[in-house]
Design a protein around this motif. Structure first.
Motif, PDB file in Angstrom:
ATOM      1  N   PHE A 174      21.836  44.762 -20.750  1.00 31.32           N
ATOM      2  CA  PHE A 174      22.921  44.188 -21.401  1.00 31.32           C
ATOM      3  C   PHE A 174      23.912  45.283 -20.324  1.00 31.32           C
ATOM      4  O   PHE A 174      25.458  44.674 -20.507  1.00 31.32           O
ATOM      5  N   ASN A 175      23.789  46.249 -19.975  1.00 30.05           N
ATOM      6  CA  ASN A 175      25.223  47.007 -18.850  1.00 30.05           C
ATOM      7  C   ASN A 175      25.371  46.505 -18.283  1.00 30.05           C
ATOM      8  O   ASN A 175      26.604  45.892 -17.450  1.00 30.05           O
ATOM      9  N   LEU A 176      24.382  45.888 -17.341  1.00 36.23           N
ATOM     10  CA  LEU A 176      24.990  45.420 -15.793  1.00 36.23           C
ATOM     11  C   LEU A 176      26.147  43.239 -16.705  1.00 36.23           C
ATOM     12  O   LEU A 176      27.340  42.929 -15.529  1.00 36.23           O
ATOM     13  N   SER A 177      25.947  43.065 -17.413  1.00 34.14           N
ATOM     14  CA  SER A 177      26.892  41.567 -18.088  1.00 34.14           C
ATOM     15  C   SER A 177      27.536  42.322 -18.416  1.00 34.14           C
ATOM     16  O   SER A 177      28.623  41.092 -18.655  1.00 34.14           O
ATOM     17  N   ARG A 178      28.283  44.212 -18.870  1.00 38.12           N
ATOM     18  CA  ARG A 178      29.348  44.188 -18.792  1.00 38.12           C
ATOM     19  C   ARG A 178      30.071  44.537 -18.128  1.00 38.12           C
ATOM     20  O   ARG A 178      31.107  45.384 -18.073  1.00 38.12           O
ATOM     21  N   ASP A 179      29.288  44.625 -17.227  1.00 33.97           N
ATOM     22  CA  ASP A 179      30.234  45.683 -15.787  1.00 33.97           C
ATOM     23  C   ASP A 179      30.710  44.602 -15.041  1.00 33.97           C
ATOM     24  O   ASP A 179      30.998  43.583 -14.394  1.00 33.97           O
ATOM     25  N   ILE A 180      31.981  45.408 -16.176  1.00 28.46           N
ATOM     26  CA  ILE A 180      33.107  44.635 -14.414  1.00 28.46           C
ATOM     27  C   ILE A 180      33.368  43.728 -13.472  1.00 28.46           C
ATOM     28  O   ILE A 180      34.045  43.212 -12.658  1.00 28.46           O
ATOM     29  N   GLU A 181      33.257  45.007 -12.669  1.00 22.11           N
ATOM     30  CA  GLU A 181      32.516  45.009 -10.859  1.00 22.11           C
ATOM     31  C   GLU A 181      32.001  44.114 -10.595  1.00 22.11           C
ATOM     32  O   GLU A 181      32.895  43.090  -9.555  1.00 22.11           O
ATOM     33  N   LEU A 182      31.494  43.830 -11.420  1.00 22.84           N
ATOM     34  CA  LEU A 182      29.677  43.653 -11.218  1.00 22.84           C
ATOM     35  C   LEU A 182      30.491  41.915 -11.364  1.00 22.84           C
ATOM     36  O   LEU A 182      29.876  40.990 -10.485  1.00 22.84           O
ATOM     37  N   HIS A 183      31.034  41.580 -12.662  1.00 22.41           N
ATOM     38  CA  HIS A 183      31.517  40.210 -12.370  1.00 22.41           C
ATOM     39  C   HIS A 183      31.747  39.697 -11.155  1.00 22.41           C
ATOM     40  O   HIS A 183      31.532  38.823 -10.731  1.00 22.41           O
ATOM     41  N   THR A 184      32.666  40.305 -11.035  1.00 15.98           N
ATOM     42  CA  THR A 184      33.531  39.830  -9.304  1.00 15.98           C
ATOM     43  C   THR A 184      32.835  39.552  -8.928  1.00 15.98           C
ATOM     44  O   THR A 184      33.587  38.953  -7.523  1.00 15.98           O
ATOM     45  N   ARG A 185      31.467  39.955  -8.388  1.00 16.83           N
ATOM     46  CA  ARG A 185      30.651  40.355  -6.751  1.00 16.83           C
ATOM     47  C   ARG A 185      29.620  39.200  -7.654  1.00 16.83           C
ATOM     48  O   ARG A 185      29.337  38.618  -6.331  1.00 16.83           O
ATOM     49  N   THR A 186      29.305  38.339  -9.163  1.00 21.67           N
ATOM     50  CA  THR A 186      28.603  37.792  -9.136  1.00 21.67           C
ATOM     51  C   THR A 186      29.134  36.237  -9.144  1.00 21.67           C
ATOM     52  O   THR A 186      28.159  35.436  -9.437  1.00 21.67           O
ATOM     53  N   VAL A 187      30.232  36.450  -9.458  1.00 20.09           N
ATOM     54  CA  VAL A 187      30.987  34.738  -9.223  1.00 20.09           C
ATOM     55  C   VAL A 187      31.665  34.473  -8.239  1.00 20.09           C
ATOM     56  O   VAL A 187      31.231  34.680  -7.152  1.00 20.09           O
ATOM     57  N   TRP A 188      31.692  32.534  -8.078  1.00 19.54           N
ATOM     58  CA  TRP A 188      31.491  32.281  -6.345  1.00 19.54           C
ATOM     59  C   TRP A 188      32.709  32.681  -5.629  1.00 19.54           C
ATOM     60  O   TRP A 188      34.028  33.210  -6.443  1.00 19.54           O
ATOM     61  N   LYS A 189      32.525  32.633  -5.340  1.00 24.46           N
ATOM     62  CA  LYS A 189      33.360  33.529  -4.057  1.00 24.46           C
ATOM     63  C   LYS A 189      34.577  32.746  -3.739  1.00 24.46           C
ATOM     64  O   LYS A 189      36.329  33.283  -3.570  1.00 24.46           O
ATOM     65  N   HIS A 190      34.478  31.177  -3.325  1.00 26.15           N
ATOM     66  CA  HIS A 190      35.525  30.440  -3.279  1.00 26.15           C
ATOM     67  C   HIS A 190      36.595  30.532  -4.773  1.00 26.15           C
ATOM     68  O   HIS A 190      38.263  30.899  -4.569  1.00 26.15           O
ATOM     69  N   THR A 191      36.251  30.930  -5.683  1.00 28.82           N
ATOM     70  CA  THR A 191      37.326  30.961  -6.947  1.00 28.82           C
ATOM     71  C   THR A 191      38.347  32.939  -6.536  1.00 28.82           C
ATOM     72  O   THR A 191      39.443  33.009  -7.189  1.00 28.82           O
ATOM     73  N   SER A 192      37.474  33.776  -5.401  1.00 27.10           N
ATOM     74  CA  SER A 192      38.329  34.585  -5.457  1.00 27.10           C
ATOM     75  C   SER A 192      38.997  35.639  -7.233  1.00 27.10           C
ATOM     76  O   SER A 192      40.156  36.071  -7.107  1.00 27.10           O
ATOM     77  N   GLU A 193      37.865  35.391  -7.580  1.00 26.14           N
ATOM     78  CA  GLU A 193      38.106  36.198  -8.951  1.00 26.14           C
ATOM     79  C   GLU A 193      38.506  37.624  -9.384  1.00 26.14           C
ATOM     80  O   GLU A 193      37.997  38.186  -8.103  1.00 26.14           O
ATOM     81  N   LYS A 194      39.053  38.184  -9.938  1.00 26.09           N
ATOM     82  CA  LYS A 194      39.541  39.341  -9.824  1.00 26.09           C
ATOM     83  C   LYS A 194      40.208  40.242 -10.746  1.00 26.09           C
ATOM     84  O   LYS A 194      40.536  39.071 -11.849  1.00 26.09           O
ATOM     85  N   ALA A 195      39.953  41.521 -11.201  1.00 29.87           N
ATOM     86  CA  ALA A 195      40.472  41.769 -12.749  1.00 29.87           C
ATOM     87  C   ALA A 195      42.113  42.534 -12.485  1.00 29.87           C
ATOM     88  O   ALA A 195      41.530  43.373 -11.932  1.00 29.87           O
ATOM     89  N   ILE A 196      42.906  41.907 -12.514  1.00 32.49           N
ATOM     90  CA  ILE A 196      43.547  42.645 -12.532  1.00 32.49           C
ATOM     91  C   ILE A 196      44.710  43.133 -13.434  1.00 32.49           C
ATOM     92  O   ILE A 196      45.605  43.956 -13.338  1.00 32.49           O
ATOM     93  N   ASP A 197      43.945  43.245 -15.122  1.00 31.49           N
ATOM     94  CA  ASP A 197      44.785  43.955 -16.116  1.00 31.49           C
ATOM     95  C   ASP A 197      43.748  44.446 -17.455  1.00 31.49           C
ATOM     96  O   ASP A 197      42.616  44.001 -17.480  1.00 31.49           O
ATOM     97  N   GLY A 198      44.033  45.187 -17.969  1.00 29.90           N
ATOM     98  CA  GLY A 198      43.215  45.894 -18.695  1.00 29.90           C
ATOM     99  C   GLY A 198      41.943  46.580 -18.472  1.00 29.90           C
ATOM    100  O   GLY A 198      42.146  47.353 -17.443  1.00 29.90           O
ATOM    101  N   VAL A 199      40.449  46.765 -19.005  1.00 30.07           N
ATOM    102  CA  VAL A 199      39.208  46.890 -18.078  1.00 30.07           C
ATOM    103  C   VAL A 199      39.266  46.514 -16.570  1.00 30.07           C
ATOM    104  O   VAL A 199      38.336  45.279 -16.889  1.00 30.07           O
ATOM    105  N   THR A 200      39.439  47.592 -15.510  1.00 34.00           N
ATOM    106  CA  THR A 200      39.295  47.044 -13.870  1.00 34.00           C
ATOM    107  C   THR A 200      38.029  47.179 -13.310  1.00 34.00           C
ATOM    108  O   THR A 200      37.148  46.637 -12.372  1.00 34.00           O
TER     109      THR A 200
END
Length: 156
Positions: A18-44
């Protein structure tokens, strides 16, 4: 409107999953690298909770876009729901559910989305987006599973 459901069994405690699924930094590390996904506003960074927002910027299907979601339901450690408030979709709701089974956790995702652009959007939903979003969720959940299981073993 499209509904995508996924399920994965993780050899780790429900609270950890549950906690890992809500972790914003972990989200950006576990999505596809080619998307260059990053949190830019709100809870980052850290874990997102009820009522909080996050805006992700990423490139999907060759299009750079932003998507802002809010956590609209939160039932620790069994469920949380994020809902798009701004973004490329006409609507998007992502239900994350967690079920403890002995020493394992079953993580279930239900993604409900609708593309804009009327009939053209309907065609894109069925021909491209449904498969794309399923692969996106499956790959991300596999990454979460690997991390959760390695952390779960360290906690024993």
């Amino acid at each position: 409107m499209i509904v995508v459901k996924t399920e994965i069994v993780v050899n780790a405690p429900i609270e950890l999953c549950f906690n890992l699924s809500r972790d914003i930094e972990l989200h950006t590390r576990t999505v596809w690298k080619h998307t260059s996904e990053k949190a830019i506003d709100g809870v980052t960074s850290g874990k997102i909770g009820l009522g909080e927002f996050v805006t992700f910027q990423a490139t999907h299907l060759g299009i750079r876009q932003k998507l802002t979601s809010q956590i609209v339901e939160y039932e620790r450690p069994k469920k949380f729901v994020d809902q798009m408030v701004r973004g490329a979709f006409k609507s998007m709701r992502h239900i994350h559910e967690f079920e403890a089974r002995e020493d394992q956790t079953v993580m279930k995702d239900t993604l409900i989305f609708e593309a804009p652009l009327g009939i053209l959007g309907l065609i894109v939903e069925r021909l491209i987006l449904k498969k794309y979003m399923r692969r996106f969720l499956d790959d991300r959940n596999e990454g979460l599973k690997q991390i959760a299981e390695s952390l779960g073993l360290q906690q024993l």
